[in-house]
Motif scaffolding. Structure first.
Motif, short mmCIF file in Angstrom:
data_model
loop_
_atom_site.label_atom_id
_atom_site.label_comp_id
_atom_site.label_asym_id
_atom_site.label_seq_id
_atom_site.Cartn_x
_atom_site.Cartn_y
_atom_site.Cartn_z
N GLU A 1 -47.65 -11.08 24.64
CA GLU A 1 -46.19 -10.97 24.54
C GLU A 1 -45.50 -11.26 25.87
O GLU A 1 -44.46 -11.92 25.91
N LEU A 2 -46.10 -10.77 26.95
CA LEU A 2 -45.50 -11.03 28.26
C LEU A 2 -45.55 -12.52 28.59
O LEU A 2 -44.61 -13.05 29.20
N ARG A 3 -46.62 -13.16 28.20
CA ARG A 3 -46.71 -14.61 28.46
C ARG A 3 -45.65 -15.37 27.66
O ARG A 3 -45.00 -16.28 28.19
N HIS A 4 -45.44 -14.98 26.41
CA HIS A 4 -44.44 -15.66 25.58
C HIS A 4 -43.03 -15.42 26.09
O HIS A 4 -42.21 -16.34 26.15
N CYS A 5 -42.73 -14.17 26.46
CA CYS A 5 -41.36 -13.82 26.85
C CYS A 5 -41.06 -14.08 28.31
O CYS A 5 -39.88 -14.20 28.68
N GLY A 6 -42.08 -14.15 29.16
CA GLY A 6 -41.84 -14.32 30.58
C GLY A 6 -42.30 -15.63 31.16
O GLY A 6 -42.27 -15.81 32.39
N ALA A 7 -42.72 -16.57 30.30
CA ALA A 7 -43.27 -17.83 30.81
C ALA A 7 -42.23 -18.65 31.55
O ALA A 7 -42.58 -19.49 32.39
N GLN A 8 -40.95 -18.45 31.29
CA GLN A 8 -39.91 -19.22 31.97
C GLN A 8 -39.56 -18.63 33.33
O GLN A 8 -38.82 -19.26 34.09
N ASN A 9 -40.09 -17.44 33.64
CA ASN A 9 -39.74 -16.75 34.87
C ASN A 9 -40.83 -16.94 35.91
O ASN A 9 -42.00 -16.63 35.66
N MET A 10 -40.45 -17.41 37.08
CA MET A 10 -41.41 -17.68 38.14
C MET A 10 -42.17 -16.43 38.56
O MET A 10 -43.38 -16.45 38.79
N GLN A 11 -41.45 -15.30 38.69
CA GLN A 11 -42.10 -14.06 39.10
C GLN A 11 -43.20 -13.66 38.13
O GLN A 11 -44.30 -13.25 38.54
#
Length: 432
Positions: A352-362
């Motif tokens: 889930e973190l990969r799906h929701c945070g993939a656009q965020n560099m951090q």
């Protein structure tokens, strides 16, 4: 009292904010009578207060402690709403209302309030010097405790404090559910023996709820006594509806009493951390996902959550996540109780973190640092699932970062998200 009732009682007492303040009431009733008798026997003149002075002091203590109680409960309700809205509602029952500092401080306020009222009520023509001295000490302690509580609550409700407490609770559950270190050979297969078709299925007859805990020791004893096999159909943390399968019974276990079997399970309206090792992951991930939402947009909090996920995943990777089969004293298969395996933990922590945070560099840099660190430090049989997640993360980087410079930066493992160049050597591990 049976195991199930004892479990519910213990869980209720742990999460009851009113318990310690309520206990303070009978303690105060006893302490007041003892101290008044002791004061008459000793005849001390510690403060040398007159009747009017003692009454004024006690009235001030009553007003102050009453204000403390009202302010504490009022602000606590507001704080709970804000914290649950910004992070996740699941922290209320698991963390906030179980905090002993808040409960003990409130108990002190209640004790002092009732003590001052009782002391004021007993003043007729003479002030009891020992009682007034202790009332003054309690009043000063309440002022100090109130100021401390304000500071403590402000620190407690910070995301890093909440996430850290959930992480510690998750590690404790992991040690309880999986007490033994990992052994590659023992986890190579699950359900070695096929028990065949069940001779009898026990359905859930109560209201639809979640399984909070299971008494495995009693289940093994029941299965051993009947010379059969008991299979728990759902897992701890699963929602079970009325008439859904609860137990599958094999061989001699088909003769067991349904009430005895149901007494080994504890149900409730929401998951707890008692025997549910994935629930700590769920809480931390929910906080991270809330922080990544467009409404909040706080990726640094998500990075802090990933720090705790790394601790939890490392603990899971270093432990024997046992097979589904539990054996009795004679070495025969007696209970089948499914628990999360390593792949379940990895998917839960990362997907889930990969799906929701993939656009965020951090997020992509912190996730990469976590995955690579686990690959380097865990046993070989833990690595395939982690390598798969690393490959998926690389695909997400290719998907979202169009510019070559951004893509190269996103391929750097960084434990702070965007705070350092740790792991920079990995940026060139694949062509840009």
């Amino acid at each position: 009292m049976g195991w199930k009732n004892l479990f519910h009682l213990r869980d209720y007492l742990k999460s009851s904010l009113w318990l310690i303040p309520f206990i303070a009431i009978p303690i105060e009733l006893v302490a007041t009578r003892v101290l008044h008798r002791l004061d008459s026997w000793l005849g001390w003149t510690l403060l040398d207060l007159g009747v009017s002075g003692a009454q004024g002091m006690l009235n001030a203590i009553i007003s102050a402690t009453l204000s403390f109680v009202v302010f504490t409960f009022g602000s606590l309700l507001v704080a709970l709403q804000i914290a649950s809205g910004q992070m996740t509602p699941r922290i209320i029952a698991t963390i906030l209302v179980r905090d002993n500092v808040v409960r003990c401080t409130t108990g002190l306020f209640i004790f002092t309030l009732l003590f001052a009222i009782s002391a004021l009520n007993r003043i007729q023509t003479t002030a009891f010097q020992l009682v007034e001295f202790l009332a003054a000490c309690l009043g000063l302690t309440c002022f100090a405790a109130f100021l401390f509580l304000i500071d403590y609550a402000s620190r407690l409700l910070r995301p890093i404090s909440i996430i850290g407490r959930v992480g510690e609770a998750g590690l404790a559950v992991m040690r309880n559910v999986y007490p033994h270190p990992t052994r590659e050979a023992s986890e190579a297969t699950r359900l070695v023996k096929d028990p065949g078709s069940p001779g009898r299925i026990v359905q859930h007859l109560g209201k639809s709820e979640i399984i909070l805990a299971v008494n495995l020791k009693d289940l093994i004893v029941l299965a051993e006594k009947s010379h059969g096999i008991i299979e728990l159909a759902p897992q701890v943390g699963d929602f079970v509806g009325t008439s859904e399968p609860l137990f599958r019974l094999y061989d001699g276990a088909t003769s067991l009493d349904e009430a005895e079997l149901r007494s080994t399970l504890a149900f409730g309206p929401e998951r707890t951390l008692e025997q549910d090792p994935t629930f700590a992951f769920r809480i931390v991930i929910d906080i991270a996902l809330k922080a990544l939402s467009p409404a909040i947009n706080d990726p640094t909090t998500a990075v802090i959550a990933i720090d705790q996920l790394a601790r939890l995943l490392r603990s899971a990777g270093n432990r024997n996540l046992r097979t589904d089969e539990l054996f009795g004293p004679t070495g025969e298969l007696r209970v089948i109780c499914r628990t999360p395996n390593w792949e379940d933990f990895v998917h839960l922590a990362l997907t889930e973190l990969r799906h929701c945070g993939a656009q965020n560099m951090q997020i992509v840099r912190r996730l990469r640092a976590m995955i690579e660190n686990l690959i380097d430090t865990l046993s070989k049989h833990r690595r395939p699932a982690l390598h798969e997640q690393l490959t998926l993360l690389d695909r997400e980087v290719d998907r979202w970062f169009i510019y070559a410079e951004d893509r190269a930066l996103a391929l750097v493992a960084d434990t702070q998200g965007l705070g350092g160049a740790s792991g920079e050597k990995h940026a060139n591990s694949r062509p840009v």
